[in-house]
Scaffold this motif. Structure first.
Motif, PDB file in Angstrom:
ATOM      1  N   PHE A 109       0.822  -1.178   0.066  1.00  0.00           N
ATOM      2  CA  PHE A 109      -0.041  -0.103   0.165  1.00  0.00           C
ATOM      3  C   PHE A 109       0.909   1.451  -0.015  1.00  0.00           C
ATOM      4  O   PHE A 109       2.223   1.191   0.384  1.00  0.00           O
ATOM      5  N   ASP A 110       0.226   2.282  -0.476  1.00  0.00           N
ATOM      6  CA  ASP A 110       1.081   3.683  -0.421  1.00  0.00           C
ATOM      7  C   ASP A 110       0.617   4.417   0.805  1.00  0.00           C
ATOM      8  O   ASP A 110      -0.437   4.858   1.271  1.00  0.00           O
ATOM      9  N   PRO A 111       1.692   4.469   1.520  1.00  0.00           N
ATOM     10  CA  PRO A 111       1.510   4.914   3.260  1.00  0.00           C
ATOM     11  C   PRO A 111       0.819   6.614   2.993  1.00  0.00           C
ATOM     12  O   PRO A 111       0.022   6.717   3.943  1.00  0.00           O
ATOM     13  N   LEU A 112       1.049   7.226   1.985  1.00  0.00           N
ATOM     14  CA  LEU A 112       0.262   8.456   1.958  1.00  0.00           C
ATOM     15  C   LEU A 112      -1.124   8.440   1.510  1.00  0.00           C
ATOM     16  O   LEU A 112      -1.893   9.230   1.740  1.00  0.00           O
ATOM     17  N   MET A 113      -1.384   7.344   0.881  1.00  0.00           N
ATOM     18  CA  MET A 113      -3.005   7.050   0.379  1.00  0.00           C
ATOM     19  C   MET A 113      -3.947   6.231   1.228  1.00  0.00           C
ATOM     20  O   MET A 113      -5.027   6.342   1.158  1.00  0.00           O
TER      21      MET A 113
ATOM     22  N   LEU B  13       9.030   8.682   6.938  1.00  0.00           N
ATOM     23  CA  LEU B  13       8.947   7.698   5.993  1.00  0.00           C
ATOM     24  C   LEU B  13      10.516   7.253   5.331  1.00  0.00           C
ATOM     25  O   LEU B  13      10.821   6.183   5.352  1.00  0.00           O
ATOM     26  N   SER B  63       5.679  -1.233  -0.141  1.00  0.00           N
ATOM     27  CA  SER B  63       5.568  -0.247   0.712  1.00  0.00           C
ATOM     28  C   SER B  63       6.671   0.700   1.133  1.00  0.00           C
ATOM     29  O   SER B  63       6.841   1.920   1.534  1.00  0.00           O
ATOM     30  N   THR B 114       7.429   8.571  -2.352  1.00  0.00           N
ATOM     31  CA  THR B 114       6.723   7.364  -2.134  1.00  0.00           C
ATOM     32  C   THR B 114       6.406   6.828  -3.384  1.00  0.00           C
ATOM     33  O   THR B 114       5.612   7.324  -4.174  1.00  0.00           O
ATOM     34  N   VAL B 116       4.080   3.372  -5.571  1.00  0.00           N
ATOM     35  CA  VAL B 116       3.449   2.300  -5.538  1.00  0.00           C
ATOM     36  C   VAL B 116       3.538   1.878  -6.987  1.00  0.00           C
ATOM     37  O   VAL B 116       3.542   2.545  -7.850  1.00  0.00           O
TER      38      VAL B 116
END
Lengths: 131, 546
Positions: A109-113, B13, B63, B114, B116
């Motif tokens: 998963f995308d931590p920001l989403m 992060l 992730s 980040t 995905v």
């Protein structure tokens, strides 16, 4: 009703840390992190969260089994549950839904989403419930 | 989430990613060791242990910014699953699998933001942290001017006067842009070559902007081969350089695409949903055709994927219903159905849809088909709503936005401010330097506004050289401070035409709503008029004593 407390079950410490950041700091939720299904079941004896978020593959007690045990408690019977997993083939998704999950979130998963994804599932679940 | 908080999250992060990176070699070694210890035939216990390790890796690596590793682990996990539930593979397959297991490595380039990834499509989330620019420029005065201008647009600039110094810096901390003034003459081709070599070491190419005194085909070619996204010939027009960086950023920082799937097979729809969401899109599923209009109203999809065989009506009838509303003309409609008959497919496409995707569809094909259509739909939307010169909202749309925010402010009992901004003596700029230069000045201001204002603010081009900014949840003092900062930065920004330098200033009027029903635009306009009469190059808030 807005989403506040999430019961989160994940055996992998790395993922737990990143999800904690994604849900507490980014999403502003209160997160109860459990490292195993049995820990989650023990927790559910005292309090009722607004939402359950579960990893599927865990040692000892896997996600579906954890959910089944949680559901046995009257206070947990109606709490919406979401599975987080990399296994999202139609047959796999079908299985999760058949055992009472409201949705599935794909790993990684995308931590920001993540918080936004959960919020959107939450509002959909609530609007369907009160229709 | 405010910018500070977001920055804090991004920093955390990055720290977590660092820790993960440090732990990876151990994880991979354990997998390789497990693989080497597999007996023939492998015991169920051994296989389970290996399977669990791969599953964990597949889930976590993505992730933490290792999409390739995550995908490899996932692939191997599936192979192993087959092994567990099936029978021992033949010795060749087994050897191949063991080789793959021991060859897993973490040497992929970790992106600075980040990411995905699903099947090769990466979506980057650019945070609101300052964008980092490395600047190589041997002319110190040009470097200074460029640095000042970039900083006023919110960039963080690090300056190098030698090309070889920057190489180490890039490898240790990747910038968002590299601006390089390197010689392109025959005598010294090292510059672009060195950068091209550097690009080869990176998985994801760096956005490079070249500054040069040459403008012939060969030098352009060597710039492109070194990964140029921009090429500017001296004397430098700084506003154009910033324009280039800004358009690159707006490409990557865009909001996620919104996709609506209409399919009565809920499980399949959910599968498509996770696949598209893993590529960074937002997806809503509708299983009842009667719900489509309601969801369209609230969700504003950019792409609609329609099954052809639905309960109550046919997919193409639904497409026609959507097409009846002119506001939804910009929405791309594609059929996603198992209908094999070409006649039926052609009929559907003639009636409201644009394309036909046949089920079963691979994840790669689904993501690429939807991405292309969503991008096209957004382009069309922008063409309808946005001013072509500045990319800001057009007159009508920004006026609507003022009303939307006023209503919201009244509901939430929060202030909302509107600023009206006008360039000073703009006619003189046009008359002295021509309209093309005037356009550059307008673009520079629009970019500065976009940089300085928050994501929740709306900015529009109200007239020729007049702009409107709507600032929700912003009282008169904060609005005044914000506009003062914009005014100062803009006044400091230098423009140059054919060696001649000039500056342009702006005046602004601000009005804050104290209650619903106020005509904020009119009040802001009056304040702007006051600013113009007080000698220009200043910001006036409505209601202030004169």
């Amino acid at each position: 009703m807005s989403l506040n407390t999430i019961l989160y079950v994940e055996d992998e410490p790395d993922i737990r840390t990143i999800a904690q950041l994604a849900l507490e700091t980014v999403g502003g939720f209160t997160l109860i992190s459990c490292a195993s299904g049995s820990e989650a079941v023990a927790y559910a004896q005292h309090t009722t969260p607004d939402l359950i978020l579960l990893d599927v593959m865990m040692p000892e007690m896997d996600g579906p089994e954890t959910l089944r045990l949680l559901r046995e408690r009257p206070n947990m019977a109606d709490v919406p549950a979401i599975f987080m997993t990399a296994k999202v083939q139609p047959s796999e998704v079908a299985e999760y839904l058949s055992i009472g999950a409201v949705d599935v979130i794909a790993k990684p998963f995308d931590p920001l989403m993540l918080a936004e994804q959960i919020n959107s599932i939450w509002s959909r679940t609530k609007s369907q419930k009160y229709k | 989430m405010g910018p500070d908080q977001k920055q804090a999250v991004l920093q955390k992060l990055a720290k977590l990613r660092e820790e993960y990176r440090a732990s990876l070699p151990g994880v991979l070694e354990a997998i390789a060791l497990d693989a080497q210890r597999l007996e023939t035939p492998a015991t169920a216990e051994q296989l389970q242990s290996l399977y669990r390790k791969l599953h964990k890796l597949a889930g976590s690596a993505g992730s933490f910014g290792y999409p390739q590793l995550s995908a490899q682990a996932r692939e191997l996990e599936l192979v192993l699953q087959g092994w567990i539930h099936g029978s021992e593979p033949d010795s060749n397959t087994r050897l191949q699998l063991l080789a793959q297991l021991t060859a897993l490595d973490c040497e992929e380039n970790v992106p600075s933001s980040t990411a995905v990834q699903a099947e090769g499509f990466t979506v980057q989330n650019i945070g609101t942290t300052k964008n980092l620019v490395y600047l190589i420029e041997d002319d110190h005065s040009v470097a200074q001017e460029l640095t000042l201008a970039l900083e006023s647009f919110g960039y963080q600039v690090e300056y190098f006067d030698q090309l070889n110094e920057v190489e180490q810096a890039i490898l240790s901390r990747r910038p968002d842009f590299l601006i390089a003034d390197v010689l392109f003459s025959d005598a010294d081709e090292r510059g672009p070559q060195l950068i091209a070599r550097l690009q080869n070491q990176l998985d994801d190419p760096l956005a490079v902007v070249f500054i040069s005194s040459h403008d012939d085909f060969d030098t352009y070619l060597s710039a492109v081969r070194a990964g140029a996204i921009g090429y500017f010939v001296k004397p430098l027009d700084i506003a154009t350089v910033i324009d280039c960086l800004e358009s690159q950023l707006s490409l990557s920082a865009a909001a996620p695409y919104r996709v609506m799937i209409v399919d009565d097979d809920e499980l399949l729809a959910r599968h498509y949903k996770v696949v598209l969401e893993a590529s960074g899109m937002r997806v809503e599923i509708v299983t009842q055709p009667t719900q489509v209009l309601t969801v369209m109203e609230s969700f504003h999809p950019e792409v609609v994927l329609l099954d052809l065989n639905l309960p109550e009506c046919r997919g193409y009838e639904l497409a026609q219903i959507i097409r009846l509303n002119p506001a939804w003309l910009r929405v791309a409609i594609a059929y996603l159905s198992s209908e094999q008959d070409e006649q039926a497919q052609a009929h559907a496409v003639r009636h409201g849809g644009e394309d036909f995707l046949t089920k079963p569809i691979s994840e790669l094909r689904l993501v690429s088909a939807v991405t292309v259509r969503a991008a096209r739909s957004r382009q069309l939307s922008d063409a309808i709503d946005r001013d072509s010169l500045t990319g800001l909202l057009k007159h009508g749309r920004i006026k609507e936005q003022v009303n939307v925010e006023l209503e919201r402010a009244a509901r939430q009992n929060k202030p909302v401010s509107v600023a009206m901004i006008d360039l000073d003596h703009f006619k003189t700029v046009n008359d002295s330097y021509g309209h093309a230069v005037g356009d550059k000045v307008i673009r520079a201001l629009s970019q500065l506004l976009r940089q300085r204002l928050r994501k929740t603010d709306s900015i529009g081009r109200y007239g020729g050289e007049e702009f409107v900014a709507v600032l929700p949840d912003c009282g008169p003092e904060s609005a005044q401070k914000l506009l003062e900062a914009v005014r100062e930065s803009f006044a400091a920004l230098g423009f140059s035409v054919a060696g001649e330098h000039f500056n342009v200033t702006l005046s602004a009027g601000i009005a804050t709503a104290a209650g619903p029903g106020e005509n904020l635009l009119e009040c802001a306009d009056k304040a702007l008029y006051q600013a113009k009469h007080s000698g220009r190059n200043c910001v006036v808030t409505a209601g202030e004593p004169e």
